[in-house]
Design a protein around this motif. Structure first.
Motif, PDB file in Angstrom:
ATOM      1  N   HIS A 155       0.809  -1.224   0.000  1.00 25.13           N
ATOM      2  CA  HIS A 155       0.000   0.000   0.000  1.00 25.13           C
ATOM      3  C   HIS A 155       0.842   1.274   0.000  1.00 25.13           C
ATOM      4  N   ALA A 156       2.130   1.156  -0.299  1.00 23.18           N
ATOM      5  CA  ALA A 156       3.045   2.296  -0.164  1.00 23.18           C
ATOM      6  C   ALA A 156       2.603   3.524  -0.950  1.00 23.18           C
ATOM      7  N   ASP A 157       2.038   3.315  -2.150  1.00 18.27           N
ATOM      8  CA  ASP A 157       1.673   4.466  -2.982  1.00 18.27           C
ATOM      9  C   ASP A 157       0.208   4.862  -2.848  1.00 18.27           C
ATOM     10  N   VAL A 158      -0.520   4.220  -1.926  1.00 19.57           N
ATOM     11  CA  VAL A 158      -1.921   4.578  -1.700  1.00 19.57           C
ATOM     12  C   VAL A 158      -1.972   5.730  -0.696  1.00 19.57           C
ATOM     13  N   PRO A 159      -2.528   6.872  -1.072  1.00 24.85           N
ATOM     14  CA  PRO A 159      -2.567   8.018  -0.155  1.00 24.85           C
ATOM     15  C   PRO A 159      -3.190   7.660   1.193  1.00 24.85           C
ATOM     16  N   GLY A 160      -2.416   7.897   2.264  1.00 30.20           N
ATOM     17  CA  GLY A 160      -2.915   7.654   3.609  1.00 30.20           C
ATOM     18  C   GLY A 160      -2.762   6.238   4.111  1.00 30.20           C
ATOM     19  N   PHE A 161      -2.112   5.353   3.323  1.00 35.20           N
ATOM     20  CA  PHE A 161      -1.998   3.951   3.722  1.00 35.20           C
ATOM     21  C   PHE A 161      -0.562   3.439   3.732  1.00 35.20           C
ATOM     22  N   GLY A 162       0.410   4.300   3.483  1.00 29.41           N
ATOM     23  CA  GLY A 162       1.800   3.872   3.455  1.00 29.41           C
ATOM     24  C   GLY A 162       2.334   3.535   4.839  1.00 29.41           C
ATOM     25  N   GLU A 163       3.561   3.036   4.869  1.00 25.72           N
ATOM     26  CA  GLU A 163       4.186   2.634   6.131  1.00 25.72           C
ATOM     27  C   GLU A 163       4.234   3.797   7.119  1.00 25.72           C
ATOM     28  N   GLY A 164       3.868   3.506   8.364  1.00 24.15           N
ATOM     29  CA  GLY A 164       3.897   4.518   9.405  1.00 24.15           C
ATOM     30  C   GLY A 164       2.603   5.291   9.564  1.00 24.15           C
ATOM     31  N   THR A 165       1.659   5.094   8.648  1.00 20.80           N
ATOM     32  CA  THR A 165       0.381   5.803   8.757  1.00 20.80           C
ATOM     33  C   THR A 165      -0.543   5.080   9.731  1.00 20.80           C
ATOM     34  N   ARG A 166      -1.529   5.806  10.212  1.00 17.97           N
ATOM     35  CA  ARG A 166      -2.508   5.220  11.129  1.00 17.97           C
ATOM     36  C   ARG A 166      -3.264   4.081  10.452  1.00 17.97           C
ATOM     37  N   ASN A 167      -3.614   4.274   9.180  1.00 19.12           N
ATOM     38  CA  ASN A 167      -4.346   3.228   8.463  1.00 19.12           C
ATOM     39  C   ASN A 167      -3.532   1.947   8.343  1.00 19.12           C
ATOM     40  N   ALA A 168      -2.229   2.082   8.093  1.00 14.77           N
ATOM     41  CA  ALA A 168      -1.370   0.900   7.982  1.00 14.77           C
ATOM     42  C   ALA A 168      -1.342   0.128   9.296  1.00 14.77           C
ATOM     43  N   THR A 169      -1.257   0.853  10.403  1.00 11.02           N
ATOM     44  CA  THR A 169      -1.262   0.215  11.719  1.00 11.02           C
ATOM     45  C   THR A 169      -2.594  -0.474  11.991  1.00 11.02           C
ATOM     46  N   LEU A 170      -3.692   0.195  11.640  1.00 13.80           N
ATOM     47  CA  LEU A 170      -5.018  -0.375  11.862  1.00 13.80           C
ATOM     48  C   LEU A 170      -5.227  -1.645  11.043  1.00 13.80           C
ATOM     49  N   ILE A 171      -4.763  -1.642   9.803  1.00 16.15           N
ATOM     50  CA  ILE A 171      -4.930  -2.819   8.949  1.00 16.15           C
ATOM     51  C   ILE A 171      -4.203  -4.020   9.546  1.00 16.15           C
ATOM     52  N   THR A 172      -2.988  -3.799  10.032  1.00 13.23           N
ATOM     53  CA  THR A 172      -2.240  -4.892  10.659  1.00 13.23           C
ATOM     54  C   THR A 172      -2.990  -5.432  11.871  1.00 13.23           C
ATOM     55  N   ARG A 173      -3.532  -4.540  12.686  1.00  7.28           N
ATOM     56  CA  ARG A 173      -4.292  -4.975  13.862  1.00  7.28           C
ATOM     57  C   ARG A 173      -5.534  -5.767  13.459  1.00  7.28           C
ATOM     58  N   ILE A 174      -6.208  -5.312  12.415  1.00 10.26           N
ATOM     59  CA  ILE A 174      -7.410  -6.004  11.944  1.00 10.26           C
ATOM     60  C   ILE A 174      -7.059  -7.409  11.459  1.00 10.26           C
ATOM     61  N   PHE A 175      -5.992  -7.517  10.692  1.00 10.41           N
ATOM     62  CA  PHE A 175      -5.561  -8.827  10.207  1.00 10.41           C
ATOM     63  C   PHE A 175      -5.173  -9.728  11.380  1.00 10.41           C
ATOM     64  N   ASP A 176      -4.453  -9.172  12.341  1.00 11.54           N
ATOM     65  CA  ASP A 176      -4.010  -9.961  13.495  1.00 11.54           C
ATOM     66  C   ASP A 176      -5.188 -10.489  14.311  1.00 11.54           C
ATOM     67  N   SER A 177      -6.254  -9.718  14.385  1.00 11.56           N
ATOM     68  CA  SER A 177      -7.380 -10.080  15.253  1.00 11.56           C
ATOM     69  C   SER A 177      -8.528 -10.765  14.515  1.00 11.56           C
ATOM     70  N   LEU A 178      -8.396 -10.947  13.202  1.00 18.10           N
ATOM     71  CA  LEU A 178      -9.477 -11.567  12.430  1.00 18.10           C
ATOM     72  C   LEU A 178      -9.753 -12.985  12.930  1.00 18.10           C
ATOM     73  N   GLN A 179     -11.024 -13.295  13.135  1.00 12.29           N
ATOM     74  CA  GLN A 179     -11.431 -14.606  13.636  1.00 12.29           C
ATOM     75  C   GLN A 179     -11.935 -15.485  12.493  1.00 12.29           C
ATOM     76  N   THR A 180     -11.691 -16.787  12.599  1.00 15.23           N
ATOM     77  CA  THR A 180     -12.099 -17.705  11.532  1.00 15.23           C
ATOM     78  C   THR A 180     -13.618 -17.714  11.344  1.00 15.23           C
TER      79      THR A 180
END
Length: 301
Positions: A155-180
């Protein structure tokens, strides 16, 4: 003219937001009348561009098979009129798919059953990586370029979603917490000068289309995306179903006046970087003006 299946430009799915919602597992995959056409196009692309539309790390075979098994069981149970399994064969759209064919990776077999594209994401030390994918209908991105990379780099070239952005952090958390037991879905949309399903080139690498156009010559490209965690491997299956309709098709929708106005509003709120990313730098003003004109015609004062 066929009506759009989904209209996220009505304001329900704002551009450049995460927008994930819980998904009823019974709606995981939604085959429709376009299924034979999509499967035919996939087969053609597989023969002509296999290296561009399929990638897989060597240690993903088990996860691919898990995805295939989950998908076959779901499809045969949810859509018995469309999918019929006889031994190692699953018949879909009048054609058999051999589940035991040793020359085909499991993810290719899975993708040969549905109109959706398939991506497998895996958690590694530095985040979630794209480790396998069968993406026949990319929306202006390259599977080969994204292969093996972590989400924040994808997502590096997506406005607001690159490394270090709040959205990037949120996406990682969402993936980590996703339930089967609880998959999620989101919508994404864009506007293109072509109705082609196979769009591997990035918009900002293509001509920005400054020539005059009509709404029949611009296409709303909608992606229905789902995330489902595999119970065995813990990997995440990312499905992408692409719908493409001429923007002019909205005129025939029962809520056409509202949709057209909202579409114009959504486009108008895009900032300079977002507009450029969507390849609309030289088209946005004209597109908004045409939508406003159509809205006035549909709702005369």
């Amino acid at each position: 003219m066929t009506l759009p299946t989904y209209t996220p430009y009505d304001g329900s799915s704002k551009p450049f937001t995460i927008g994930l919602m819980p998904l009823d597992i019974g709606r995981w995959i939604e085959p429709d009348a376009d299924l034979p056409r999509y499967l035919g196009e996939k087969q053609h692309l597989l023969e002509a561009h296999r290296d561009e539309i399929f990638v897989a790390e060597e240690d993903t075979e088990t996860a691919q098979q898990e995805c295939l098994d989950l998908l076959v069981n779901y499809l045969c149970e949810a859509y018995p009129a469309l999918y019929r399994r006889i031994g190692n064969l699953v018949e879909v759209a009048g054609k058999p798919v051999d589940l035991w064919e040793p020359s085909l990776p499991p993810l290719l077999k899975a993708g040969s059953l549905i109109a959706d594209d398939l991506v497998i994401m895996r958690r590694k030390d530095d985040g979630w990586h794209l480790v396998a994918g069968y993406v026949a209908f990319p929306s202006s991105w390259s599977l080969k370029e994204k292969f093996g990379r972590p989400m924040q780099a994808i997502h590096a070239d997506v406005p607001g979603f690159g490394e270090g952005t709040r959205n990037a952090t949120l996406i990682t958390r969402i993936f980590d917490s996703l339930q089967t037991a609880q998959p999620v879905e989101r919508m994404n949309w864009s506007v293109n000068a072509t109705g082609d399903l196979f769009l591997p080139a990035s918009k900002h690498r293509r001509p920005p289309q400054a020539a005059a156009f009509t709404l029949a010559e611009r296409f709303a490209r909608v992606e229905r995306q789902t995330l489902r965690k595999l119970p065995g491997s813990g990997d995440i299956v990312f499905t992408i179903r692409v719908y493409v309709d001429p923007v002019a098709a909205i005129e025939h929708h029962p809520k056409a006046a509202v949709l057209v106005q909202s579409f114009a509003n959504q486009l108008e709120t895009l900032d300079e970087h977002q507009t450029a990313y969507k390849g609309l730098a030289l088209q946005k003003a004209a597109l908004v003006a045409k939508l406003r004109m159509l809205a006035r015609r549909l709702s005369p004062v």
